[in-house]
Scaffold this motif. Structure first.
Motif, mmCIF file in Angstrom:
data_model
loop_
_atom_site.group_PDB
_atom_site.id
_atom_site.type_symbol
_atom_site.label_atom_id
_atom_site.label_comp_id
_atom_site.label_asym_id
_atom_site.label_seq_id
_atom_site.Cartn_x
_atom_site.Cartn_y
_atom_site.Cartn_z
ATOM 1 N N THR A 109 44.233 35.830 33.279
ATOM 2 C CA THR A 109 44.576 34.278 33.078
ATOM 3 C C THR A 109 43.377 33.626 32.627
ATOM 4 O OG1 THR A 109 44.413 33.724 35.338
ATOM 5 C CG2 THR A 109 46.670 34.375 34.539
ATOM 6 N N ASP A 110 43.598 32.392 32.089
ATOM 7 C CA ASP A 110 42.350 31.600 31.468
ATOM 8 C C ASP A 110 41.603 31.266 32.695
ATOM 9 O OD1 ASP A 110 40.966 30.033 29.895
ATOM 10 O OD2 ASP A 110 42.513 28.397 29.626
ATOM 11 N N GLY A 111 40.256 31.502 32.429
ATOM 12 C CA GLY A 111 39.262 31.257 33.897
ATOM 13 C C GLY A 111 39.279 32.175 34.669
ATOM 14 N N GLU A 112 39.897 33.339 34.644
ATOM 15 C CA GLU A 112 39.984 34.109 35.753
ATOM 16 C C GLU A 112 38.838 35.258 35.698
ATOM 17 O OE1 GLU A 112 43.244 37.272 38.057
ATOM 18 O OE2 GLU A 112 43.432 37.048 36.065
ATOM 19 N N PHE A 113 38.385 35.588 36.806
ATOM 20 C CA PHE A 113 37.373 36.711 36.958
ATOM 21 C C PHE A 113 38.093 38.197 37.344
ATOM 22 C CE2 PHE A 113 32.743 37.257 37.916
ATOM 23 C CZ PHE A 113 32.958 38.607 38.109
ATOM 24 N N LEU A 114 38.462 38.757 36.506
ATOM 25 C CA LEU A 114 39.127 40.116 36.579
ATOM 26 C C LEU A 114 38.165 41.164 36.716
ATOM 27 C CD1 LEU A 114 42.280 41.363 36.446
ATOM 28 C CD2 LEU A 114 41.092 42.501 34.809
ATOM 29 N N VAL A 115 38.001 42.038 37.665
ATOM 30 C CA VAL A 115 37.404 43.198 37.949
ATOM 31 C C VAL A 115 38.193 44.514 37.503
ATOM 32 C CG1 VAL A 115 35.920 44.711 39.395
ATOM 33 C CG2 VAL A 115 35.939 42.399 39.610
ATOM 34 N N GLN A 142 29.179 34.990 40.467
ATOM 35 C CA GLN A 142 30.554 34.602 40.567
ATOM 36 C C GLN A 142 30.711 32.933 40.816
ATOM 37 O OE1 GLN A 142 31.273 36.475 44.733
ATOM 38 N NE2 GLN A 142 33.299 36.276 44.299
ATOM 39 N N GLU A 143 29.475 32.410 41.294
ATOM 40 C CA GLU A 143 29.571 30.894 41.365
ATOM 41 C C GLU A 143 29.473 30.466 39.936
ATOM 42 O OE1 GLU A 143 27.392 30.274 45.694
ATOM 43 O OE2 GLU A 143 26.124 30.077 44.082
ATOM 44 N N LEU A 144 28.586 30.950 39.197
ATOM 45 C CA LEU A 144 28.308 30.741 37.724
ATOM 46 C C LEU A 144 29.589 30.933 36.886
ATOM 47 C CD1 LEU A 144 25.835 30.261 35.738
ATOM 48 C CD2 LEU A 144 25.852 32.532 35.373
ATOM 49 N N GLN A 145 30.296 31.978 37.109
ATOM 50 C CA GLN A 145 31.593 32.136 36.275
ATOM 51 C C GLN A 145 32.466 30.958 36.647
ATOM 52 O OE1 GLN A 145 34.765 33.026 37.349
ATOM 53 N NE2 GLN A 145 35.577 33.524 35.314
ATOM 54 N N GLU A 146 32.560 30.733 38.074
ATOM 55 C CA GLU A 146 33.469 29.570 38.651
ATOM 56 C C GLU A 146 33.139 28.299 37.708
ATOM 57 O OE1 GLU A 146 34.420 28.391 42.886
ATOM 58 O OE2 GLU A 146 35.049 30.631 42.471
ATOM 59 N N GLY A 159 33.804 28.613 34.020
ATOM 60 C CA GLY A 159 35.216 28.802 33.753
ATOM 61 C C GLY A 159 35.738 29.695 32.765
ATOM 62 N N VAL A 160 34.734 30.528 32.222
ATOM 63 C CA VAL A 160 34.868 31.311 31.162
ATOM 64 C C VAL A 160 35.612 32.484 31.778
ATOM 65 C CG1 VAL A 160 33.847 32.709 29.502
ATOM 66 C CG2 VAL A 160 32.887 30.538 29.943
ATOM 67 N N THR A 161 36.815 32.786 31.117
ATOM 68 C CA THR A 161 37.488 34.260 31.376
ATOM 69 C C THR A 161 36.757 35.346 31.056
ATOM 70 O OG1 THR A 161 39.466 32.998 30.297
ATOM 71 C CG2 THR A 161 39.935 35.516 30.844
ATOM 72 N N THR A 162 36.642 36.216 32.351
ATOM 73 C CA THR A 162 35.580 37.444 32.454
ATOM 74 C C THR A 162 36.476 38.420 32.884
ATOM 75 O OG1 THR A 162 33.903 35.735 33.203
ATOM 76 C CG2 THR A 162 33.437 38.041 33.757
ATOM 77 N N VAL A 163 35.984 39.567 32.165
ATOM 78 C CA VAL A 163 36.501 40.887 32.660
ATOM 79 C C VAL A 163 35.046 41.823 32.869
ATOM 80 C CG1 VAL A 163 37.516 43.107 32.181
ATOM 81 C CG2 VAL A 163 38.511 40.901 31.085
ATOM 82 N N TYR A 164 35.080 42.173 34.203
ATOM 83 C CA TYR A 164 33.897 42.904 34.983
ATOM 84 C C TYR A 164 34.231 44.237 35.081
ATOM 85 C CZ TYR A 164 29.947 42.857 38.265
ATOM 86 O OH TYR A 164 28.730 43.094 38.790
#
Ligand code: ADP
Length: 372
Positions: free
Chosen positions: A31-37, A182-186, A189-194
């Motif tokens: 989803t938009d802005g999500e951090f998915l691992v 994690q804080e930075l991504q939050e 707010g950029v959708t991230t796949v890690y």
């Protein structure tokens, strides 16, 4: 910012007898802005999935969408993604400022003054403003990794793709950088796949984690859900440290019996009685060493962790691990009694590993079918 959608993504390397199915029919939405691992053992297809999203690999079948846009046929440069790799290869002859700004200079029409300002902002966000005139060799590993992140962030991409970005760092720094990232991504707010093979990192960082094995997506969910309610034995075994205790038990009537004299009478709400065998899982934190425990095991090693002890025991030739209070110090060679709550038991199908009962789930249909 974008939602990422993978539909039946398949990637086969090579052709004929030498072909390798690296990714098989993976369908997944971020989803938009999500951090998915994306997590799983080495060779399970994590990096290939990421490289397909980046546009660095042609997909064999399936579609990739960013928001409403189908980007499956787009070149990497047209996808508006920024990647951060384990091997962050900074240009050694350039300063930190030049390293961060280099991509912008090449790929945008921003003026030097605008680039200067964007680099200043990013360096501020990453806490590396005082390093802007330094060369990479003057920096520590953590600082170099921040510069590599800066290079990605400064482009203000729609999507961040990160492939084991922290694995070159030592344990303490890695754990600090996890929180920072994690804080930075939050914040951004950029959708991230890690991508990581480290389940602890996945559990700690992901809004949701996607567990892969053999090119196949096993389960996607928030970390606690995957831990408590795994789809199958593979997921239960892969997620959690120390790992879940697993063994095969015979089922007779209401009783399950396992190695080393293990026996337990199931309650009526766990209807597995018409099965002959079942795989039993018990998390180390759910085993309690108590004098009135009805099962027994032999202590092999006790490892003090400070806040708790890991007690490694044996049920015949099966290892059984318990996480126990620091003041509990059984000794190697002791025979100890243990117990657990039935609610904490996990049960899996002996053939396909499907979860029949987990810590949070009601028994599944197929488990119930076993009774009919
Ligand atoms: P992971 O990132 O989970 O370790 P990869 O996606 O790198 O796994 O690899 C998945 C499978 O695809 C492995 O069997 C690997 O050997 C194979 N593979 C990866 N890249 C290539 C390639 N360029 N050519 C052939 N096989 C590849």
């Amino acid at each position: 910012m974008a939602r990422i959608n993978l539909s039946d993504l398949t990637k086969v390397y090579g052709t004929g007898g030498d072909s390798v199915v690296a990714v098989e029919e993976v369908s997944l939405s971020v989803t938009d802005g999500e951090f998915l691992v994306l997590v799983g053992p080495s060779g399970c297809g994590k990096s290939t999935t990421l490289r397909c999203i980046a546009g660095l690999e042609d997909v064999t079948e399936g579609r990739i969408q960013f928001g409403e846009r189908d980007v499956t046929e787009y070149q990497a440069s047209e996808r508006d993604v920024a990647m951060v790799f384990q091997n962050y290869a900074l240009y050694p002859h350039m300063t930190v400022r030049e390293n961060i700004g280099f991509g912008l200079k090449l790929s945008t029409s921003l003026s030097s003054a605008e680039i200067h300002e964007r680099v200043d902002d990013v360096a501020g966000t990453l806490g590396i403003s005082e390093l802007l005139s330094d060369k990479p060799k003057e920096l520590s590993g953590g600082q170099q990794q921040r510069v590599a992140l800066g290079r990605a962030i400064v482009r203000e991409p729609e999507v961040f793709l990160m492939d084991e970005p922290l694995s070159n760092l030592d344990a303490k720094l890695r754990s600090d950088m996890r929180t920072e990232l994690q804080e930075l991504q939050e914040h951004l707010g950029v959708t991230t796949v890690y991508v990581t093979h480290d389940q602890t990192e996945a559990m700690a960082m992901g809004d949701r984690i996607a567990v892969m094995d053999g090119g196949i997506l096993q389960q996607v969910g928030p970390p606690e859900e995957v831990y408590l309610d795994p789809a199958n034995e593979f997921v239960a075994d892969f997620i959690g440290s120390p790992s879940i205790n697993l063994f095969t038990a015979d089922v007779e009537g209401a009783t399950i019996t396992g190695p080393g004299g293990f026996a337990y009478e199931l309650d009526d709400s766990t209807p597995l009685r018409d099965r002959k065998r079942v795989r039993v899982g018990i998390r180390p934190e759910d085993i309690r060493l108590v004098a009135d425990g009805t099962n027994h095991a032999d202590v092999a090693v006790v490892e003090p962790m400070g806040n708790e002890n890991f007690c490694y025991m044996r049920l015949d030739d099966h290892e059984l691990t318990a996480r126990i209070a620091p003041e509990q110090r059984p000794e190697a060679g002791d025979r100890v009694a243990f117990s657990f709550e039935e609610g904490s038991l996990y049960l899996f199908d002996v053939d396909d590993g499907e979860a029949l009962k987990t810590k949070t789930s009601e028994p599944t249909e197929s488990a119930v079918e076993g009774v009919r």
